[in-house]
Design a protein around this motif. Sequence first.
Motif, mmCIF file in Angstrom:
data_model
loop_
_atom_site.group_PDB
_atom_site.id
_atom_site.type_symbol
_atom_site.label_atom_id
_atom_site.label_comp_id
_atom_site.label_asym_id
_atom_site.label_seq_id
_atom_site.Cartn_x
_atom_site.Cartn_y
_atom_site.Cartn_z
ATOM 1 N N GLU A 367 9.338 70.006 105.755
ATOM 2 C CA GLU A 367 8.373 69.790 106.852
ATOM 3 C C GLU A 367 7.135 70.666 106.663
ATOM 4 O O GLU A 367 6.012 70.254 106.919
ATOM 5 C CB GLU A 367 9.043 70.085 108.203
ATOM 6 N N ARG A 368 7.375 71.887 106.201
ATOM 7 C CA ARG A 368 6.243 72.781 105.905
ATOM 8 C C ARG A 368 5.310 72.118 104.902
ATOM 9 O O ARG A 368 4.089 72.079 105.061
ATOM 10 C CB ARG A 368 6.784 74.104 105.333
ATOM 11 N N THR A 369 5.901 71.550 103.831
ATOM 12 C CA THR A 369 5.096 70.948 102.765
ATOM 13 C C THR A 369 4.306 69.755 103.318
ATOM 14 O O THR A 369 3.130 69.592 102.998
ATOM 15 C CB THR A 369 6.014 70.519 101.600
ATOM 16 N N GLU A 370 4.960 68.962 104.182
ATOM 17 C CA GLU A 370 4.255 67.815 104.774
ATOM 18 C C GLU A 370 3.093 68.269 105.651
ATOM 19 O O GLU A 370 2.000 67.719 105.594
ATOM 20 C CB GLU A 370 5.223 66.996 105.617
ATOM 21 N N LEU A 371 3.354 69.305 106.450
ATOM 22 C CA LEU A 371 2.285 69.810 107.328
ATOM 23 C C LEU A 371 1.095 70.300 106.510
ATOM 24 O O LEU A 371 -0.065 70.076 106.865
ATOM 25 C CB LEU A 371 2.802 70.964 108.184
ATOM 26 N N LEU A 372 1.399 70.962 105.406
ATOM 27 C CA LEU A 372 0.305 71.458 104.550
ATOM 28 C C LEU A 372 -0.488 70.281 103.993
ATOM 29 O O LEU A 372 -1.715 70.307 103.925
ATOM 30 C CB LEU A 372 0.865 72.273 103.393
#
Length: 680
Positions: A367-372
């Motif tokens: 999810e972190r990677t998607e948000l970035l």
Amino acid sequence: MVDNQHISKAMTIKLEDMFDDLPEMPQFADGIRRAPARHFTLSPKDAQLALKNALRYIPEKWHRQLAPEFLKELLTRGRIYGYRFRPEEHIKGRPIDEYEGSCIEGQAFQVMIDNNLDFDVALYPYELVTYGETGQVCQNWMQYRLIKKYLEALTREQTLVMASGHPLGLFASSPQAPRVIITNGLMVGCFDDPDNWNRAAALGVSNYGQMTAGGWMYIGPQGIVHGTYSTILNAGRDKLGIPADQDLTGRLFVTSGLGGMSGAQGKAIEIANAVGIIAEVDYSRIQTRLEQGWIGQAIDDPAEAFKIAAQYQQQKKSIAIAFCGNVVDLLEYAVSNNVKIDLLSDQTSCHAVYQGGYCPQGISFEERTELLQSGHAGFKEMVDSSLRRHYELIKVLADRGTYFFDYGNSFLKAVFDAGVREICKNGKDPLDGFIFQSYVEDIMGPILFDYGYGPFRWVCLSGQEEDLKKTDRAAMQCIDPERRFQDRDNYVWIRDAAQNKLVVGTQARILYQDAMGRMNIALKFNEMVRNKKIGPVMLGRDHHDTGGTDSPFRETANIKDGSNITADMAIQCYAGNAARGMSLVALHNGGGVGIGNAINGGFGLVLDGSQRVDTVIRRAIPWDVMGGVARRAWARNKNSIDTSIQYNQMRKGSDHITIPYIADDKMIEKLVTEKLRDKK
Ligand SMILES: NC(=O)c1ccc[n+]([C@@H]2O[C@H](COP(=O)([O-])OP(=O)(O)OC[C@H]3O[C@@H](n4cnc5c(N)ncnc54)[C@H](O)[C@@H]3O)[C@@H](O)[C@H]2O)c1
């Protein structure tokens, strides 16, 4: 008006000569970690500039095809990497003889660069990131291709100028001069901040070299195992009252991060005989360390992780456990369940806290990677609130007796930036330091750097394991384990290095040594090269050292005379190394703590067995270390004063350090207090 044909004719080193046609886009192998998209903030005008900048490497015949491709990279990845020019084959540091070159240094640097980009070594090899989330060898694959060609052409009469990943060109010099001079990420003062740097990087005019990524001196996580081993061992001795001749048997160390550098923690825990739990949100990194044997088990339940740790503590056996999850969740459990933690730290990439370096509590790594990727909506606030919670938990644990230290990843600074003013000693800004110590302020600084002990390292360029074994033995013979406990620790380290299986990538070794230790070992190795006992050797260090780095939140955290905000030492070190003939010198902005927070420099010296190199060793190696000891002595650091007094005696007639007179604290305090009171 010059045209592109004239320009092409004016150069003999250029991209088009390397290919008959525009190369095919190479395949991206599955399972290779990819850098998250860097946040795209360029204006349309700046985006045009970025495209024109990237096309400077490309002959006009390919512009129409590559311009849209580069624009797509810019929009989707935030940078132009020029993936098309990446070699299809697996890049790895091969034996030096397999590289073309006009001098041995040119060949040696190619080994080092390729090792920095090895799939087994680099963090995001497709994006040229070696470690530390953002530390790159250079900015794009066009530069990589050109650098390799320049290094093939480089002679002993020339110096290659590397400006933030860009090979500016070859310029005439002399055999006594460095063969390569590297700078990375340096900014003019009023623009020296992450936003301006980020724009410059997206425009393709600046590279974040970290330390050994852009300085071509990375040797995999081994580089940091020794420093981590020394840090936790000495933290135990200093803060837990463990005697100098004992290790961390039965003690629990909790931390986070199993990435490029932080991945060293598992192995260091094992060598120091401790029990460790390391939180990591990215399972692929846990996998790497499990395969390597640097982690004993992976567990995703905090209760289970602490239960197994307690069993090992009782049995006085060592283990490093990976906790698959967020470090904040792990600490929540420890606080709620009153778990006794002896030593606590953190090694998430807080130097790049909003660029993906720190995964906030409450979301997964994916999810972190998607948000970035999708442009950060609310991401900064999530990071800040997680850091604030992280800090509160640490405070509770510290009140219960845990020793917490900042591990040089800018964690304390990130907590401050997240809005926690009380983390500063003066309650308002970091000028007087933080309420928790950085590991350098408390441990590495006084116990190691102030004496000159630092991360001396070497690479056996033949690629032969046998050469590494011979150098290990030779280095061990140069150490007197009875002199100080630091020497005994270093002796044990090198004695057991081969059996600890530390090598990832090239046949390399790290060994903390002081100035004279480094010089003597270097002379011994050069003699072995001369006598053909071993092949050529590349010497260097990382920038996490006594003299090469000005970094008030890390390397120079124990400089207390007010000069911790200056960068004269790092620049003097770099210039002095160039003047004394190191083969490579490097100077960077940011290092492990982020743009604007540090200036750091490194070097490389190729041992070819010659008398010339003996002379360089005698002059440059002591300088590289003692410049730092002298500055630390001038800051009134006691161990540096003692070391400088001895050095002045030992090197009478050649070197001379200015040593400070010490004023009486009480006398000064009384005088100033009285006078200022009168003034009021
Ligand atoms: N102490 C030292 O001597 C030293 C030396 C070099 C680098 N550093 C600093 O240490 C930091 C880490 O370096 P690195 O090369 O390992 O970087 P890295 O980015 O490769 O690894 C950091 C790891 O932390 C994990 N992580 C991030 N947030 C997390 C969270 N909340 N909970 C659990 N895991 C989380 C990431 O998934 C990543 O694997 C950097 O800031 C670097 O500058 C310290």
